[in-house]
Design a protein around this motif. Structure first.
Motif, PDB file in Angstrom:
ATOM      1  N   SER A 116       0.839  -1.205   0.000  1.00  0.00           N
ATOM      2  CA  SER A 116       0.000   0.000   0.000  1.00  0.00           C
ATOM      3  C   SER A 116       0.870   1.249   0.000  1.00  0.00           C
ATOM      4  O   SER A 116       0.574   2.214  -0.702  1.00  0.00           O
ATOM      5  N   ILE A 123      -5.312   1.536  -0.758  1.00  0.00           N
ATOM      6  CA  ILE A 123      -5.379   1.067   0.631  1.00  0.00           C
ATOM      7  C   ILE A 123      -5.766  -0.416   0.700  1.00  0.00           C
ATOM      8  O   ILE A 123      -5.624  -1.045   1.752  1.00  0.00           O
ATOM      9  N   GLN A 183      -3.503  -2.940   2.391  1.00  0.00           N
ATOM     10  CA  GLN A 183      -3.481  -2.762   3.845  1.00  0.00           C
ATOM     11  C   GLN A 183      -4.721  -3.381   4.496  1.00  0.00           C
ATOM     12  O   GLN A 183      -4.622  -4.088   5.493  1.00  0.00           O
ATOM     13  N   LEU A 190      -5.483   4.732   9.701  1.00  0.00           N
ATOM     14  CA  LEU A 190      -6.535   4.450   8.720  1.00  0.00           C
ATOM     15  C   LEU A 190      -7.737   5.367   8.905  1.00  0.00           C
ATOM     16  O   LEU A 190      -8.347   5.802   7.938  1.00  0.00           O
TER      17      LEU A 190
END
Lengths: 211, 10
Positions: free
Chosen positions: A36, A131, A134, A152
């Motif tokens: 990511s 993302i 991740q 996040l």
């Protein structure tokens, strides 16, 4: 520049700082997806090619440089400085599944068929899915350190604030950018499930772990 | 025709 846009940018900056602080303080990048972070570095590189050719404001230039630096320092931390702590076995998302459709789409749907414009479009589409490695890693290991969840959260908050910024700009300036808006909505949707877990678990003092 | 779209956001 409106309040949603500035708060969005600050939230984005805070997210990147939090990630660096986590890695630096714990001297470990466990639980962080290097893939990511490589994608985010690629996003900023392809988007900010106009850094020297297209001046917008001091703010814009400074933020671009800071974002690029943060992205590259993070990748350096993960793949060089703290490589031994990198959880490579769980960072197994196949990047070609993201890159191939994103490259294809940026050639098909863009504002103009020039190298810089296609690369800008590529960066917008890529950011919307960057993302996923991740989130995939968290779903695979079933847990995340609390500071990673804060990272996040602020990254998702930045996206949500940008949506408010676009609504504001449409109302006040009649400005809209379809490519950014559609990608931004897609990107924000990816965070919804995480937001739910963040509010119901992390904010109540529990560690984020999946059943 | 050379066309440059203004990208003023980050």
């Amino acid at each position: 520049m409106n309040v949603f846009r500035i708060l969005g940018d600050l939230s984005h900056l805070l997210a990147m700082f939090l990630l660096l602080v986590k890695i630096w303080r714990s001297k470990s990048c466990a639980g962080i997806s290097g893939k990511s972070q490589i994608l985010f570095a690629l996003v900023f590189t392809t988007r900010y090619l106009d850094l020297f050719s297209n001046f917008i404001s001091i703010y814009n230039t400074v933020m671009k440089v800071v974002f690029l630096l943060c992205a590259y320092v993070t990748v350096y931390m993960i793949y060089w400085k703290f490589r031994k702590t990198f959880d490579i076995e769980n960072d197994t998302f196949r990047l070609e599944f993201l890159l191939v459709p994103v490259i294809g789409l940026s050639f098909l749907v863009n504002y103009s068929y020039t190298p810089t414009e296609v690369l800008w479009t590529f960066s917008i589409y890529l950011e919307s899915v960057a993302i996923l490695p991740q989130l995939f890693m968290i779903s695979k290991t079933g847990e995340a350190e609390t500071i990673t969840t804060h990272y996040l959260f602020f990254l998702g908050l930045y996206r949500a604030l940008y949506l408010a910024n676009w609504i504001w700009r449409y109302q006040t300036e009649n400005f809209y950018d379809q490519i950014s808006v559609v990608s931004g909505v897609v990107q924000t949707i990816f965070y919804c499930d995480f937001f739910y877990l963040y509010v119901t678990k992390v904010l109540k003092g529990k560690k984020l772990s999946l059943p | 025709r050379e066309f440059t779209y203004v990208h003023d956001e980050l």
